[in-house]
Design an enzyme around this catalytic site. Structure first.
Site, PDB file in Angstrom:
ATOM      1  N   ARG A   1      49.721  42.554  28.489  1.00  0.00           N
ATOM      2  CA  ARG A   1      49.225  41.201  28.780  1.00  0.00           C
ATOM      3  C   ARG A   1      49.177  40.310  27.550  1.00  0.00           C
ATOM      4  NH1 ARG A   1      47.397  40.043  34.255  1.00  0.00           N
ATOM      5  NH2 ARG A   1      47.798  41.969  35.348  1.00  0.00           N
TER       6      ARG A   1
ATOM      7  N   CYS B   1      52.999  38.965  40.905  1.00  0.00           N
ATOM      8  CA  CYS B   1      54.052  38.501  41.811  1.00  0.00           C
ATOM      9  C   CYS B   1      54.540  37.113  41.404  1.00  0.00           C
ATOM     10  CB  CYS B   1      53.557  38.452  43.247  1.00  0.00           C
ATOM     11  SG  CYS B   1      53.436  40.070  44.014  1.00  0.00           S
TER      12      CYS B   1
ATOM     13  N   LYS C   1      37.931  38.394  37.411  1.00  0.00           N
ATOM     14  CA  LYS C   1      37.975  38.936  38.776  1.00  0.00           C
ATOM     15  C   LYS C   1      36.566  39.194  39.320  1.00  0.00           C
ATOM     16  CE  LYS C   1      42.440  39.100  38.628  1.00  0.00           C
ATOM     17  NZ  LYS C   1      43.215  38.097  39.384  1.00  0.00           N
TER      18      LYS C   1
ATOM     19  N   ARG D   1      43.546  47.348  36.219  1.00  0.00           N
ATOM     20  CA  ARG D   1      42.349  47.383  37.054  1.00  0.00           C
ATOM     21  C   ARG D   1      42.256  48.745  37.748  1.00  0.00           C
ATOM     22  NH1 ARG D   1      43.071  44.832  41.012  1.00  0.00           N
ATOM     23  NH2 ARG D   1      45.060  43.811  40.708  1.00  0.00           N
TER      24      ARG D   1
ATOM     25  N   TYR E   1      39.757  46.965  29.738  1.00  0.00           N
ATOM     26  CA  TYR E   1      40.883  46.196  30.295  1.00  0.00           C
ATOM     27  C   TYR E   1      40.407  44.884  30.931  1.00  0.00           C
ATOM     28  CZ  TYR E   1      44.514  44.541  33.348  1.00  0.00           C
ATOM     29  OH  TYR E   1      45.409  43.724  33.968  1.00  0.00           O
TER      30      TYR E   1
ATOM     31  N   ASP F   1      45.812  31.641  38.254  1.00  0.00           N
ATOM     32  CA  ASP F   1      45.299  32.857  38.889  1.00  0.00           C
ATOM     33  C   ASP F   1      44.191  32.616  39.917  1.00  0.00           C
ATOM     34  OD1 ASP F   1      45.402  35.706  39.082  1.00  0.00           O
ATOM     35  OD2 ASP F   1      43.567  35.856  37.892  1.00  0.00           O
TER      36      ASP F   1
ATOM     37  N   SER G   1      48.707  40.187  42.656  1.00  0.00           N
ATOM     38  CA  SER G   1      48.834  40.357  41.205  1.00  0.00           C
ATOM     39  C   SER G   1      50.282  40.675  40.829  1.00  0.00           C
ATOM     40  CB  SER G   1      47.965  41.529  40.764  1.00  0.00           C
ATOM     41  OG  SER G   1      46.679  41.382  41.284  1.00  0.00           O
TER      42      SER G   1
ATOM     43  N   HIS H   1      42.323  33.716  45.072  1.00  0.00           N
ATOM     44  CA  HIS H   1      43.273  34.245  44.080  1.00  0.00           C
ATOM     45  C   HIS H   1      44.541  33.386  44.127  1.00  0.00           C
ATOM     46  CE1 HIS H   1      45.576  38.088  42.597  1.00  0.00           C
ATOM     47  NE2 HIS H   1      45.175  37.356  41.594  1.00  0.00           N
TER      48      HIS H   1
HETATM   49  C1  OXD Z   1      45.421  40.497  38.408  1.00  0.00           C
HETATM   50  C2  OXD Z   1      45.334  39.620  37.220  1.00  0.00           C
HETATM   51  O1  OXD Z   1      45.397  41.729  38.273  1.00  0.00           O
HETATM   52  O2  OXD Z   1      45.379  38.401  37.402  1.00  0.00           O
HETATM   53  O3  OXD Z   1      45.532  39.947  39.530  1.00  0.00           O
HETATM   54  O4  OXD Z   1      45.188  40.126  36.102  1.00  0.00           O
HETATM   55 MN    MN Z   2      45.362  37.854  39.466  1.00  0.00          MN
END
Ligand code: OXD
Ligand code: MN
Length: 583
Positions: A365, A251, A207, A70, A198, A276, A249, A227
């Site tokens: 990913r 984590c 998002k 991002r 991306y 997410d 993100s 989130h």
């Molecule tokens: C983020 C994702 O960046 O979920 O939070 O991809």
């Molecule tokens: Mn996320």
């Protein structure tokens, strides 16, 4: 295919007039369409098949090396009034933003096909679901959107019936970071994104829609777009509690959402609802219910192995799109900490050389349908969602934040969420490992002024008794040598168990200046090799450090000026006072 909805047809026509694609394709979301897109992408080199024997229907996409995460510095929230976007967002006046980005869209789809993707965020029959249409020139986006959302004919039917939908326009443009922008127009329910392929920038349902636009929409409609992962925890008596956890993100949300109970916890089960995003609505009885607006996972690959997340590891052995991983000699996907195999080609398609950095990009990913997850809960498709017992905030903090603590009440919980800080990760382009404030893990995703967002959270307090309890966890405490104090992964169930028992008024806690903490003996550590001193360290409050933390939280909150809700100021003052009294 076209549509009976004139607003949609006119928008598609106007986008085509500006971007000048060679063809327009309305996506029906079917298998045949998917297969033909995959074949075409394999032919053009956008995808390549992975080892089909070991990874059936798995494909690899290698993105432009400048386009791997991002881009918060290029992401804008364009409200008429700058203060409505708040200091937490980059802002541009809507007219200026449209002018700037429209110029980049001029002719952008020449020689390309324009895909029109109708999608539904949330179970297709849910009153809590919301609709969108993404126009894109990227077939990679189409196949990913098919995994991540309920996409195609059924969504279009609902859009035609309801007439309200988010308009998302995307083009990969020329992938030049100088001509890359992700613009949000919450007042118009629209998104324009150019210059990136991306996930977070290009799969607009995720998002851009389900968090930035939806959070704005949620405030006006009285709900929350967060989130958060959603997980069901079933104890050996068959009782299930649903918990929603907001972590920044990368984590560990995906790992927690699919956790496998440790050996010591026979009879426990975990049910994944989402990894997410959660949309939370109050039901008629005042209880908070959650749906996951997504239908798939766009997860970080490195670190995924049989021990850290066996469900994900198994799940991504079929029908998965890998982006920016390495490959082995026999064309299997490979990533750091996979614990098996050797890389032969890196994420940029070069012969692997350890001198050139990791083989897989740290933010590489997988995209996969949720139905491939063995712990997937059938209730993820329930229109009414699931009732939430606890909300859990957390961040990646080497020190300070204890393993777990509970807020005193809802308003204090809002302060706990607003105070979340975490080390930055590779999910965004920028420095990694710097602690920053990430309230409710929404810093990159809140579509309006955080001060107004906290006020909105505080409005929920009127029916406290029915609301979830609020907690904070930190799996990432380290000792002076950088060793993690808590084993994490499946063992996190031990902490979730205390949380569940607190929700049932069955677990002990001691009151501290920052909230309720378990005593070390309140967390079941049977079978764990963990020293008493370590548990003491994990479950203690360092008053000196917390005073400094609360000073920094206070300064941060005050940066929101007059819009900061007075209740939050009072909650903050109360904790400062508690810490003062604590000596
Ligand atoms: C983020 C994702 O960046 O979920 O939070 O991809
Ligand atoms: Mn996320």
């Amino acid at each position: 295919m076209t549509t009976t909805l004139s607003e949609l047809q006119e928008w598609v026509d106007s986008v085509a007039a500006r971007t000048q694609p060679d063809n327009i394709h309305w996506c029906d979301g079917g298998e045949a369409e998917n297969q033909s897109l995959i074949e075409a992408m394999c032919e053009s080199g956008v995808l390549s098949p992975l080892n089909q024997e070991k990874f059936p229907d798995c494909y690899l996409h290698l993105s432009d090396p400048s386009d791997v995460a991002r881009v918060e510095h290029l992401t804008f929230v364009c409200t008429s009034n700058q203060d409505d976007a708040g200091p937490n967002n980059n802002w541009m006046a809507p007219a200026d933003a449209h002018e700037k980005i429209d110029a980049l869209f001029d002719g952008a789809m020449k020689g390309r096909t324009m895909y029109v993707i109708p999608y539904c965020m949330g179970p297709i029959k849910s009153p809590y679901a919301r609709l969108g249409v993404e126009i894109t020139d990227s077939p990679y986006v189409v196949v990913n959107m098919r995994l991540m959302t309920r996409m195609g004919a059924d969504a279009l039917k609902r859009i035609e019936k309801e007439g309200v939908f988010v308009k998302g326009l995307h083009s990969t443009g020329d992938l030049d970071p100088e001509r890359r922008f992700i613009m949000h127009f919450p007042e118009e329910l629209s998104i324009k994104s150019i210059g990136s392929g991306y996930g977070g920038n290009a799969l607009l349902g995720k998002k851009c829609h389900a968090l930035r636009i939806a959070s704005y929409q949620a405030r006006t409609e009285g709900w929350l777009a967060e989130h958060m992962l959603i997980v069901g925890i079933e104890n050996p008596h068959g009782e299930v509690h649903y918990v929603a956890c907001a972590f920044p993100s990368a984590c560990g949300k995906t790992n927690l959402a699919m956790l496998i109970p440790p050996e010591s916890h026979k009879g426990w089960r975990i049910w994944t609802l989402g990894d997410d995003i959660a949309w939370l609505h109050k039901d008629e009885g005042g209880k908070l219910r959650a749906i996951n607006p997504e239908a798939g996972y766009f997860g970080v690959v490195p670190g995924t192995n049989e021990k850290t997340n066996k469900n994900a590891y198994d799940m991504i052995h079929g029908e998965t799109i890998f982006t920016n991983v390495a490959t082995t000699e026999d064309n299997e996907p490979w990533w750091e900490d996979k614990k098996t195999g050797e890389p032969s080609t890196d994420w940029q398609g070069r012969d692997y050389d350890p001198e050139s950095g990791p083989a897989a990009h740290p933010n590489s990913r997988f995209t996969v349908s949720a139905t491939r997850n063995k712990s997937y809960s059938l209730l993820a498709d329930a229109p009414e969602g699931v009732p939430i017992s606890a909300i859990v905030f957390g961040g990646r903090r080497k020190e300070l934040a204890p393993l777990v603590y509970e807020a005193k009440d809802w308003n204090h919980g809002v302060l706990v969420g607003a105070s979340v800080a975490s080390e930055t990760t590779a999910a965004n382009i920028g420095e990694v490992g710097v602690v920053r404030r990430d309230p409710m893990a929404m810093k990159p995703f809140c579509g309006y002024n955080f001060a107004d967002y906290w006020s909105h959270w505080l409005t929920f307090a009127d029916n406290e008794r029915r609301l979830p309890r609020i907690f904070h966890v930190n799996w990432f405490r380290q000792d002076n040598d950088g060793k993690f104090l808590w084993p994490g992964f499946g063992e996190n169930l031990r902490v979730l168990r205390w949380i569940m028992e607190r929700c049932e008024d069955r677990a002990e806690a001691r009151e501290t200046p920052i909230g309720f903490l378990p005593k070390p003996s309140d967390i079941d550590t049977s079978g764990l090799d963990i020293a008493d001193e370590t548990m003491d360290a994990l479950l203690s409050v360092n008053v000196e450090q917390w005073r400094e933390e609360m000073d920094s939280v206070g300064e941060y909150l005050e940066s929101y000026g007059d819009r900061l809700p007075e209740i939050l100021r009072q909650e903050h003052a109360a904790i400062v006072e508690n810490l003062k009294k604590a000596g």
